[in-house]
Scaffold this active site. Structure first.
Site, PDB file in Angstrom:
ATOM      1  N   ILE A  37       0.832  -1.193   0.000  1.00  0.00           N
ATOM      2  CA  ILE A  37       0.000   0.000   0.000  1.00  0.00           C
ATOM      3  C   ILE A  37       0.871   1.250   0.000  1.00  0.00           C
ATOM      4  O   ILE A  37       1.684   1.458   0.898  1.00  0.00           O
ATOM      5  CB  ILE A  37      -0.954   0.022   1.209  1.00  0.00           C
ATOM      6  CG1 ILE A  37      -1.752  -1.279   1.258  1.00  0.00           C
ATOM      7  CG2 ILE A  37      -1.882   1.231   1.130  1.00  0.00           C
ATOM      8  CD1 ILE A  37      -2.513  -1.598  -0.007  1.00  0.00           C
ATOM      9  N   LYS A  38       0.656   2.088  -1.006  1.00  0.00           N
ATOM     10  CA  LYS A  38       1.383   3.348  -1.116  1.00  0.00           C
ATOM     11  C   LYS A  38       0.608   4.440  -0.401  1.00  0.00           C
ATOM     12  O   LYS A  38      -0.564   4.682  -0.686  1.00  0.00           O
ATOM     13  CB  LYS A  38       1.536   3.726  -2.592  1.00  0.00           C
ATOM     14  CG  LYS A  38       2.909   3.530  -3.163  1.00  0.00           C
ATOM     15  CD  LYS A  38       2.893   3.879  -4.626  1.00  0.00           C
ATOM     16  CE  LYS A  38       3.930   4.941  -4.909  1.00  0.00           C
ATOM     17  NZ  LYS A  38       4.058   5.192  -6.363  1.00  0.00           N
ATOM     18  N   VAL A  39       1.280   5.095   0.536  1.00  0.00           N
ATOM     19  CA  VAL A  39       0.661   6.202   1.269  1.00  0.00           C
ATOM     20  C   VAL A  39       1.568   7.430   1.179  1.00  0.00           C
ATOM     21  O   VAL A  39       2.792   7.299   1.096  1.00  0.00           O
ATOM     22  CB  VAL A  39       0.411   5.841   2.753  1.00  0.00           C
ATOM     23  CG1 VAL A  39      -0.553   4.674   2.872  1.00  0.00           C
ATOM     24  CG2 VAL A  39       1.709   5.523   3.464  1.00  0.00           C
TER      25      VAL A  39
END
Length: 211
Positions: A82-84
């Site tokens: 997951i890219k945050v």
């Protein structure tokens, strides 16, 4: 060194994965939009091709939204990361995902302090954008070196993922600086293999063989 391909184009991923040099994929909202597809559908297709990390970015900017979106994306496949964004809510989300055994890639990192905070919160990867730093007169490569030193000082498990790579020189430089990963656009992956002396040498060998 680990190579990720920076694209949401399925055909490009298939082509370069067959080369054997691609270990994973990074995507972002701009790449998804350029491909004209739906994020979940694209990530699902990528997971069928690549046996490695696939970064899928949340669109939400608030903590609750990031958790909701990221949790849904993580269900697509065990390889999804997951890219945050590097924000307060992004840091909080990184910590939450870490505690819940979901890998993260903290993106839009432009300073060693940002990378340090992401690592402390359990980020799997930090993505320093070296090309964008170069664009404003800073030295992106120096940021890679700084992060590498800090991570080595404290034995962080977080991997450095060099992003916003604009040239083959960038690839060589981040490799020399000790970046764990480089995410590279398809066009640059093709350029890495090329050298005029290789072409000249091959032509000569073939000409001599015909004789």
């Amino acid at each position: 060194m680990i190579f990720f391909i920076d694209t949401a184009e399925i055909d490009d991923v298939k082509e370069f994965y067959d080369w054997g040099i691609v270990d994973g994929v990074t995507t972002n909202p701009s790449l998804i939009a350029k491909s004209g597809g739906n994020q979940k559908e694209i990530i699902t297709k990528l997971a069928e091709i690549v046996d490695g990390p696939i970064s899928a970015e949340v669109l939400a900017t608030d903590f609750d939204g990031m958790i909701k979106e990221g949790s849904e994306l993580a269900k697509i496949h065990q390889n999804v990361v997951i890219k945050v964004p590097m924000t307060i809510d992004g840091l909080k989300a990184t910590y939450w995902f870490h505690k819940n055994h979901i890998r993260t890639n903290v993106t839009l990192v432009f300073s060693a302090n940002q990378a340090l905070l992401a690592a402390k919160n359990g980020a799997s990867y930090v993505s320093p954008f070296i090309g964008r730093l170069d664009d404003i007169g800073h030295t992106g490569l120096e940021l890679i070196r700084e992060i590498k030193t800090i991570f080595d000082n404290y034995n962080f498990e977080t991997k450095i993922l060099a992003a916003s790579i604009r040239s083959t020189q960038h690839v060589k430089d981040v490799a020399l600086a000790g970046s764990d990963v480089a995410t590279i656009p398809p066009k640059l992956l093709k350029q890495l293999i090329k050298h005029p002396l290789t072409d000249i040498g091959l032509e000569k060998f073939l000409a001599d063989a015909k004789k």
